[in-house]
Design a protein around this motif. Sequence first.
Motif, PDB file in Angstrom:
ATOM      1  N   GLY A   1       0.834  -1.193   0.000  1.00 32.01           N
ATOM      2  CA  GLY A   1       0.000   0.000   0.000  1.00 32.01           C
ATOM      3  C   GLY A   1       0.867   1.241   0.000  1.00 32.01           C
ATOM      4  O   GLY A   1       1.946   1.263  -0.602  1.00 32.01           O
ATOM      5  N   GLU A   2       0.434   2.294   0.698  1.00 27.04           N
ATOM      6  CA  GLU A   2       1.244   3.505   0.797  1.00 27.04           C
ATOM      7  C   GLU A   2       2.300   3.339   1.882  1.00 27.04           C
ATOM      8  O   GLU A   2       2.008   2.884   2.986  1.00 27.04           O
ATOM      9  CB  GLU A   2       0.375   4.721   1.120  1.00 27.04           C
ATOM     10  N   LEU A   3       3.531   3.713   1.567  1.00 24.74           N
ATOM     11  CA  LEU A   3       4.619   3.619   2.545  1.00 24.74           C
ATOM     12  C   LEU A   3       4.335   4.516   3.748  1.00 24.74           C
ATOM     13  O   LEU A   3       4.019   5.697   3.599  1.00 24.74           O
ATOM     14  CB  LEU A   3       5.942   4.036   1.894  1.00 24.74           C
ATOM     15  N   ARG A   4       4.466   3.946   4.954  1.00 24.46           N
ATOM     16  CA  ARG A   4       4.289   4.711   6.190  1.00 24.46           C
ATOM     17  C   ARG A   4       5.608   4.918   6.910  1.00 24.46           C
ATOM     18  O   ARG A   4       5.830   5.957   7.523  1.00 24.46           O
ATOM     19  CB  ARG A   4       3.292   4.008   7.108  1.00 24.46           C
ATOM     20  N   SER A   5       6.511   3.909   6.842  1.00 26.21           N
ATOM     21  CA  SER A   5       7.812   4.072   7.495  1.00 26.21           C
ATOM     22  C   SER A   5       8.828   3.117   6.900  1.00 26.21           C
ATOM     23  O   SER A   5       8.484   2.050   6.383  1.00 26.21           O
ATOM     24  CB  SER A   5       7.704   3.831   9.013  1.00 26.21           C
ATOM     25  N   ALA A   6      10.091   3.548   6.973  1.00 19.67           N
ATOM     26  CA  ALA A   6      11.224   2.729   6.561  1.00 19.67           C
ATOM     27  C   ALA A   6      12.244   2.749   7.686  1.00 19.67           C
ATOM     28  O   ALA A   6      12.667   3.825   8.123  1.00 19.67           O
ATOM     29  CB  ALA A   6      11.839   3.260   5.268  1.00 19.67           C
ATOM     30  N   ARG A   7      12.628   1.560   8.153  1.00 16.79           N
ATOM     31  CA  ARG A   7      13.586   1.460   9.252  1.00 16.79           C
ATOM     32  C   ARG A   7      14.781   0.625   8.785  1.00 16.79           C
ATOM     33  O   ARG A   7      14.643  -0.545   8.458  1.00 16.79           O
ATOM     34  CB  ARG A   7      12.936   0.807  10.482  1.00 16.79           C
ATOM     35  N   LEU A   8      15.950   1.247   8.745  1.00 14.86           N
ATOM     36  CA  LEU A   8      17.171   0.600   8.266  1.00 14.86           C
ATOM     37  C   LEU A   8      18.165   0.472   9.413  1.00 14.86           C
ATOM     38  O   LEU A   8      18.420   1.439  10.127  1.00 14.86           O
ATOM     39  CB  LEU A   8      17.795   1.443   7.140  1.00 14.86           C
ATOM     40  N   HIS A   9      18.712  -0.728   9.592  1.00 10.76           N
ATOM     41  CA  HIS A   9      19.741  -0.951  10.608  1.00 10.76           C
ATOM     42  C   HIS A   9      20.882  -1.721   9.958  1.00 10.76           C
ATOM     43  O   HIS A   9      20.678  -2.819   9.430  1.00 10.76           O
ATOM     44  CB  HIS A   9      19.184  -1.746  11.790  1.00 10.76           C
ATOM     45  N   VAL A  10      22.072  -1.134   9.941  1.00 12.63           N
ATOM     46  CA  VAL A  10      23.258  -1.748   9.339  1.00 12.63           C
ATOM     47  C   VAL A  10      24.321  -1.893  10.418  1.00 12.63           C
ATOM     48  O   VAL A  10      24.824  -0.896  10.943  1.00 12.63           O
ATOM     49  CB  VAL A  10      23.806  -0.897   8.174  1.00 12.63           C
ATOM     50  N   SER A  11      24.664  -3.137  10.755  1.00  8.54           N
ATOM     51  CA  SER A  11      25.714  -3.428  11.728  1.00  8.54           C
ATOM     52  C   SER A  11      26.912  -3.993  10.981  1.00  8.54           C
ATOM     53  O   SER A  11      26.850  -5.095  10.419  1.00  8.54           O
ATOM     54  CB  SER A  11      25.233  -4.446  12.771  1.00  8.54           C
ATOM     55  N   VAL A  12      28.005  -3.239  10.975  1.00  8.92           N
ATOM     56  CA  VAL A  12      29.181  -3.576  10.175  1.00  8.92           C
ATOM     57  C   VAL A  12      30.196  -4.309  11.047  1.00  8.92           C
ATOM     58  O   VAL A  12      30.659  -3.776  12.062  1.00  8.92           O
ATOM     59  CB  VAL A  12      29.804  -2.300   9.583  1.00  8.92           C
ATOM     60  N   GLU A  13      30.566  -5.514  10.652  1.00  8.23           N
ATOM     61  CA  GLU A  13      31.554  -6.282  11.402  1.00  8.23           C
ATOM     62  C   GLU A  13      32.975  -5.778  11.182  1.00  8.23           C
ATOM     63  O   GLU A  13      33.899  -6.186  11.895  1.00  8.23           O
ATOM     64  CB  GLU A  13      31.446  -7.765  11.039  1.00  8.23           C
TER      65      GLU A  13
END
Length: 368
Positions: A148-160
């Motif tokens: 549907g319509e985008l409400r939220s985007a949550r990005l988490h990047v853990s770099v080793e």
Amino acid sequence: MSMNKKIRVGIVGAGNWAEYGHIPALKLLPQYAMTAIHSRSQEKADAVAARHGIPHALSSLQALVHHPEVDLVLVLNPAPSHEEAIRAAIAAGKDVYSEWPLTPRTALTQELIALADQAGVRHLAGLQRRLGADYRYVRDLVRDGYIGELRSARLHVSVEYFQSARVQALYFTVPQENYSGLLHIYGGHFFDAVFSMLGHPTSISALAVNQFKEVTLIETGEKLPHTLADQVVVNGSFANGAVLTAHLEAGKRNNYGWQLDLTGSSGDLKISNSTSFGQAFNVIEGAQGDSQPLKVLPVPDQYNWLPPNQLGGSQLELANLYAAYASDLRDGTRLAPTFADALTMHRLIDNIELSNAGGRRVQTSPAI
């Protein structure tokens, strides 16, 4: 371009990424032939050429860019060295690919775009994640209304990687002027992939924190002052009012990887990987309606641009970039990212640093 004519490639830089990523990707694609390589170390260039059947191991940058059997110059050395090789390729009238980060400064990237355009030279930027089959599939799912319509985007990047102790080969990631820290490298790659799917945020606020004040080079024990951010948090909003939250963290000892959660008005998507860079493949999961479990969404065959292969996830992203460039030459399309896309990332990073320094929300505009 004739459909039967191979794109002849000259490589500048014979480091690990050339052998791990670019050379296997190019070998996979019948549209390409690797014809030349140059490195600051002639011994290294000779060895890589011998291992991979590259005919010419050349002793100078000028010899490579002017070689009659080179159509496309790949600039694979560290970011501070890109400018010299890009300028040389443009001056020789050769198409040029450069790794991201393109240069250490936004203004310099703008200057190189102008030079390439004046010379009529095609340019490519190494923002290859966006062209992976999985990213293209998610982009289409969002476009076609799966959530549907985008409400939220949550990005988490853990770099080793990028811990307080680093191998000598990563020395270039320490000095601030090299533009090669967590935000610049990983932020650029992941933000480009996500925002090429969703559109760019219209406003952001950011916090960037340096927790590793000193970096030790493992082989020598040399200790170097370190001022780049190891933790970056970005909040923002998109044009439709959807919310962005992003957290990048370097030096993660355990439980690393990355995840993108997309919340929509009628469904949800999750894209995840057990590593931030490497052989592992992304997993796409989705659900529609209410209180439904996420289910794995295999990428349909129509998104596969490549011959059968055994390449890993990060290698396949590069192979797709090269497949896109070959299609662009053949069909007149504009699939592969260019220096203009790199400039967009430069400007986003400038805004993140501006917000962090001023402690305020910044209105953003990716347009050139």
